[in-house]
Every structure is written in C-alpha cells, then in structure tokens.
Design a protein around this motif. Structure first.
Motif, PDB file in Angstrom:
ATOM      1  N   ASP A   1       0.819  -1.215   0.000  1.00  0.00           N
ATOM      2  CA  ASP A   1       0.000   0.000   0.000  1.00  0.00           C
ATOM      3  C   ASP A   1       0.853   1.266   0.000  1.00  0.00           C
ATOM      4  OD1 ASP A   1      -2.697  -0.771  -0.285  1.00  0.00           O
ATOM      5  OD2 ASP A   1      -2.681  -1.592   1.736  1.00  0.00           O
ATOM      6  N   LEU A   2       2.126   1.126   0.269  1.00  0.00           N
ATOM      7  CA  LEU A   2       3.028   2.285   0.200  1.00  0.00           C
ATOM      8  C   LEU A   2       2.985   2.915  -1.202  1.00  0.00           C
ATOM      9  CD1 LEU A   2       5.330   3.869   1.707  1.00  0.00           C
ATOM     10  CD2 LEU A   2       6.938   2.391   0.487  1.00  0.00           C
ATOM     11  N   HIS A   3       2.854   2.066  -2.223  1.00  0.00           N
ATOM     12  CA  HIS A   3       2.835   2.624  -3.579  1.00  0.00           C
ATOM     13  C   HIS A   3       1.423   2.578  -4.194  1.00  0.00           C
ATOM     14  CE1 HIS A   3       4.429  -1.593  -4.113  1.00  0.00           C
ATOM     15  NE2 HIS A   3       3.297  -1.644  -4.791  1.00  0.00           N
ATOM     16  N   ARG A   4       0.450   2.774  -3.320  1.00  0.00           N
ATOM     17  CA  ARG A   4      -0.923   2.840  -3.848  1.00  0.00           C
ATOM     18  C   ARG A   4      -1.589   4.132  -3.376  1.00  0.00           C
ATOM     19  NH1 ARG A   4      -2.322  -3.615  -2.701  1.00  0.00           N
ATOM     20  NH2 ARG A   4      -0.872  -4.422  -4.241  1.00  0.00           N
ATOM     21  N   PRO A   5      -0.980   5.283  -3.707  1.00  0.00           N
ATOM     22  CA  PRO A   5      -1.575   6.556  -3.276  1.00  0.00           C
ATOM     23  C   PRO A   5      -2.779   6.897  -4.149  1.00  0.00           C
ATOM     24  CG  PRO A   5       0.294   6.998  -4.695  1.00  0.00           C
ATOM     25  CD  PRO A   5       0.194   5.488  -4.576  1.00  0.00           C
TER      26      PRO A   5
END
Ligand code: GLC
Length: 616
Positions: A493-497
């Motif tokens: 989820d870090l790269h799911r902004p």
C-alpha cells in the motif's frame, strides 16, 4: 442434441471450427476420464452459445475489425496505464471523467485493477472476488462499466480488467456453500487433512510469508484445510473439476460482453496443483489457459488474454503457446525479469545482467507482445531473477533489495522492504517510482536522470510500455504513518496513493514542477517511441558491447539506445558504436554528439540516430 453443437450450431466459420477443435483437444488432455471430459465439453459449449448470443452487435463489429488487423496490439502500437479505480477516479464514473487525461498522455490501453464485487473488509486490493459478474457497489454498476467501455472505445482506448482465475474470496457463494456442507460447492476447492497439507507445504513457496504464512487454512465447519496460496481469505479453485473451468469461462465471457477487451489473467501460473512440485507452470495450467483462449476465439475473438505469470523469462514463452500451440494461449505477458533486472542494474551500477537478459531474450511467436513496465501495484519481486544470476551476483541481489528497501545508509531510495520468510531471504521492494529513484525536488538532476533512465528504458524495449498511475506525475509514496499502516493490507500500500488532482493542475500551471516535468517526459517519450522505435519485439534488439560495465547499449533497428546506470560521467568512443566520424543526435533531448569522444553524463539515457545535416 450433441455436446458439440448444443443443438443449434452458431459456430460455423473456419476459425470457430478450429477453436472448437482446440477446445476439445485441450479438454481431452486435462480431463482424461471420459465422464469429466464430456461434462466439460457440454458445459463449455453451452456457455459459449449463450454468451455468443448475448454479445452485442457493437462488440461483434469490434471483433470483426480486429480480425482484419489481428496484430493490432503488437509492436509499438499500444501504451498502457494501470490503476485502481478508487485511487484514480473514486469510481467508474470518475474514471470516465478522466479519459481526457489518458488521451493527453498518449494512453490507448487502460488496465483497471479489480473492480468486481469484493470481499468486505480486507480483500487484497479487490483480488478476493465475491462475485465476478457484479461491480463492487462502491465503484459503480454495470451501466457505468458499459458507458466507460463505450467512451474508451470511442476514443481508441482498450479496457483491460483483471480476471482472478486462481482463487475466490471466502465470502464467494461457492465458498459459503462449501463451508455449509454443500458437496458440489466443496468440489470447487481443494480440501486436505493436516498431514496432507504438511506434506504439500514441503515443496510450496510462500507468497505472503508474514501476513499469510502457509498455503492452507483450517476451516472448522468442514474439519479440513482448504488450499489458499495467497491470503487465507482467497481460496484456490480446483480446476480438476470441469464445473470450475466452465463457471470461470462463463464469468470471463460475461465480462467480455460488458465491454472488457483485455483480461489480465491474475496468478496464471498457479492454476494446477501437482504434489511434490511448487505447483506453478504445470502443463495442465497451460492447457487450461488454452481452453480460455479457445473460448475467447469462439465467442469474442477481438478480446486479448494477458498472462500475469511472474516467472523467470525462460518460463514465459509457453504462456504465448509454442510450436503447434503457437497463437493458442495468451496474447500478452508481463516482462517482470527485465523490470527487476533494471532495478538490479541501477543499484549495482552495472548492466551485465540486463545485457545478458536482452541477449538471451527468447523469440516471441507472432501475434504476441510483452508488457514492459518499471513499476506496478505489486512489489519488485527479486526472486524472479534468481535463475538468471550466477552465485557471485547473489550478494548483489541482496544489496539491491536492501538499497531500495530503506535498509542502507546513504541510499537515495525511499522504499520499504516487503515480506520474506527468513531474515536471510531477499525481500521484495515497495515504493513509487519517484521515491525509489530518489527524485526529490524539481531541479534534482540526478534524481530526474534516474527517473528518465528507467522510463526511457521501458519505452525502448519493443513491447507495450506500461505506466503505473501516479508515476506520470512523479507522485511520491502514499502517507505511511503508523495510523496509515494500520489500514494497509500490507506494505504494497506504500505505492498505492490516490491520484493527486493538485499535481494534475501543476502540469499546466507550473511547468517547472516535478509533476509537469514527469508528465512532459512521458508524453514526449511516447511520441518519439511511436514514430521512431519500431522494432517489433524485444528479441530483435541487439546488444552493443562498449567495454563499459555500467552502460547498456543496444541497437533498436537503426537507432542506438544508450543508458548509463552509474553515477559517474563516462567517455565513450564512437568507434564502439561503429559511428566514428559521424554526428549522432539524441532523439529525446535533441543533443548533438559531434566529437568521437562522447561524454555520457551520470544516469544519462539517449536514443541516438545518425545525423545527416543535408536531410535534417
Ligand atoms: C497477483 C496480484 C497481486 C495479488 C495476487 C493474489 O499477483 O498482482 O496484487 O495479491 O495476485 O491475487
């Protein structure tokens, strides 16, 4: 009525007859027991007839157009964009309102991550599907999907949807009924005793070792363990039951009839289980995919299948169908080894692995294409490289993972490591492109150059370049306070902004902002790639040996694509490029290289052509 024609045969064209034959022959290989084979054939033919009758005249017209131009997705004709519906537009209607954005960027293939009715609560980003023929209510409804599909089609953009073939949510009707003791529903899954599960575990990998250890979950109602390769709430389907294949083919064609033009066949490598193996890439898995292809060819021949098989390159070509199966499996597949290889090279400032990968790139059957990408919604999985590196490079693999995963002092990268099953294992890496390459502020030349390097690479490889939502604006990682993290499924989820609408305005209002620079770059790369980089596939690229370890240089037909993966400036003599005495011009930035000694800047990327002033 016989099984083959369902009593009223609408499959008379030579292509359809061929597809029928293919279906029969694959089914016979999978279902060796006569009764199972006959059941499979009867059910699939029934599905094909029903879905063919349902298919709208508009979509049949598209099928016919595609038949006239069967390689419409090959070469450099497509540029893809991948996104979650909610992150990009809040819902399907919001996505429809952003079609102009996609067009502006040059996109003509839109991959929407799962938007079907998903499990309530945690759902692995929608990859735990509760109903394949219903839209997730918070994202829209059938009508919105159809109007989005129509708008995309009118604008020449193909809609791609995930088809999660390997598993369903534990809240799917099949799972609920199975839990309640319905034997025909139980036959949709694999049930094991404790001892059987332990034995099988010995040869199985762990996909989410920290958040979902093991491949089996105990279901108290049945007193048995159900197979669940991914999260415990994703139950693997048992394709040795013909009803499973028929039901999933029915779901696929139902979605195709709503306007889906490409299916991303999620976790395609896992469809068949064989005790004692890692249960990936089994022959039956390919035969099953060939059945899905035959169904598409029969009912919706304009539709494409894309394998999401995150396996080493050597294991990928069979997903296109080889030899007598050429053109009978998937049309597209992800090139995940080159993606990981590019990150490996960047960390180590050495391109030996990438050069080897490109040199050894297998020939692709005609009518197939790679998806070339640098980031997507998943982690960078380093394991895919293990069979492609030698023992000396193993330390470099660990280095790359630590370098990008925020575990190394002095690294420019701002990523997070993904889970692994032992402290010794090589962790995957999460993070948005701009954070991983450390592009920190608009004028940060090194950061920008690394950004450009990674993107210009995927545009030059001869497949379909795919941009992951937010990277066109150089969006940073999603917020990751402890509170945020508590809501995450896992660290991917870090790269799911969420798409940053403010940054979108900067593209026009603040031309010097990072967002504007990123957007202009991608748009520009696509424009040049479309007109100049026309090699029809990756195996046509020819590596040029420059004797400099940090350089990757290859011929892309008459162009020379050159990438410096190191932080050092380098001098390259043009004789190495067979271009002594010639002026070279970089297509990306318009720079000229007149002298024989070329100065290559740190992290530079150039698409060079011989410049002839007389016909410029
Ligand atoms: C695929 C998806 C990934 C998901 C997994 C299980 O690999 O890309 O996001 O977690 O399948 O469905």
């Amino acid at each position: 009525m016989n099984a083959r024609n369902g009593g009223d045969n609408c499959f008379q064209s030579p292509k359809q007859r061929k597809a029928l034959q293919q279906l029969e022959s694959r089914l016979a290989k999978i279902y060796t027991e006569r009764g199972a084979y006959e059941l499979a054939l009867r059910r699939l033919i029934e599905v094909a007839h029903r879905r063919y009758k349902d298919r709208s005249p508009e979509l049949k017209k598209l099928d016919a157009q595609r038949a006239e131009n069967p390689t419409w997705f090959c070469g450099n004709q497509l540029m893809a964009y991948s996104t979650y519906v909610d992150k990009f537009g809040r819902d399907l209607e919001g996505v429809r309102q952003k079609v102009d954005w996609l067009l502006e960027l040059g996109v003509n293939y839109l991959h929407l991550l799962p938007f079907l009715k998903m499990r309530p609560g945690k759902s692995d980003g929608g990859f735990a599907v509760e109903n394949f023929l219903e839209i997730e209510p918070s994202l829209g409804n059938h009508q919105q999907l159809e109007s989005l599909g129509k708008e995309l089609r009118e604008n020449g953009i193909s809609l791609c949807s995930d088809l999660v073939l390997n598993h369903v949510a534990d809240t799917h009707e099949w799972a609920t009924k199975a839990r309640n003791g319905d034997p025909s529903a139980q036959a949709f899954f694999y049930w094991k005793t404790h001892e059987e599960a332990c034995r099988l575990e010995e040869s199985l990998a762990q996909i989410f070792p920290q958040t979902a250890p093991g491949n089996f979950v105990y279901i108290p109602e049945t007193g048995k363990y159900v197979w669940s390769t991914f999260y415990q709430y994703q139950w693997d389907l048992n394709y040795s039951n013909p009803e499973v294949l028929a039901s999933m083919a029915d779901n696929m064609l139902g979605l195709a009839n709503l306007g889906v033009e490409v299916f991303r066949l999620d976790s395609a490598a896992f469809l068949w289980k064989r005790a004692g193996t890692n249960c990936m890439n089994q022959p039956e898995c390919h035969w099953l995919l060939q059945c899905f292809r035959a169904m598409v060819d029969l009912v919706a021949p304009g539709v494409l299948l894309k394998a999401e098989a995150i396996v080493p390159t050597a294991e990928l070509p069979p997903y296109f169908g080889l030899n007598e199966d050429e053109g009978r499996e998937c049309h597209l597949a992800y090139q995940s080894s080159l993606m990981a290889g590019a990150w490996f090279s960047l960390a180590n400032q050495n391109t030996q692995l990438l050069r080897k990968q490109i040199n050894e790139m297998p020939e692709m059957p005609s009518g197939s294409n790679w998806i070339c990408y640098i980031r997507c919604h998943d982690d960078i999985g380093w394991n895919v490289l293990k069979p492609e590196i030698d023992s000396a490079q193993h330390a470099q693999l660990k280095f790359a993972s630590a370098f990008f995963g925020g575990q190394m002092a002095g690294s420019y990268a701002n990523g997070l490591t993904f889970q692994a099953n032992s402290p010794d294992a090589v962790h995957g890496t999460n993070g948005m492109l701009s954070d991983l390459v450390g592009w920190k502020y608009p004028d940060d030349l090194s950061g920008y150059s690394r950004y450009k390097l990674m993107l210009s690479l995927i545009f030059s490889l001869g497949g379909i370049p795919m941009i992951y939502m937010g990277d066109e604006l150089a969006q940073p990682n999603a917020p990751s306070t402890a509170e945020d993290q508590a809501r995450w499924v896992d660290s991917r989820d870090l790269h799911r902004p969420a798409f940053n609408d403010l940054a979108r305005h900067q593209v026009t209002e603040e031309p010097d902002s990072r967002a504007a620079r990123a957007f202009r770059l991608i748009k520009h790369l696509r424009q040049i790639q479309k007109s100049e980089l026309t090699a029809i596939n990756t195996s046509a690229l020819q590596i040029i040996d420059t004797g400099l370890d940090s350089l990757l240089v290859f011929h892309h037909e008459d162009k020379i694509c050159l990438f410096n993966f190191s932080a050092q400036s380098l001098i390259l003599n043009k004789s190495r490029l067979n271009a002594s005495g010639k002026t070279l011009r970089d297509l990306i930035e318009g720079r000229f290289f007149d002298l024989d000694e070329m100065l290559i800047e740190p992290y530079d990327s150039l698409w060079l052509i011989r410049y002839d002033a007389s016909n410029s």
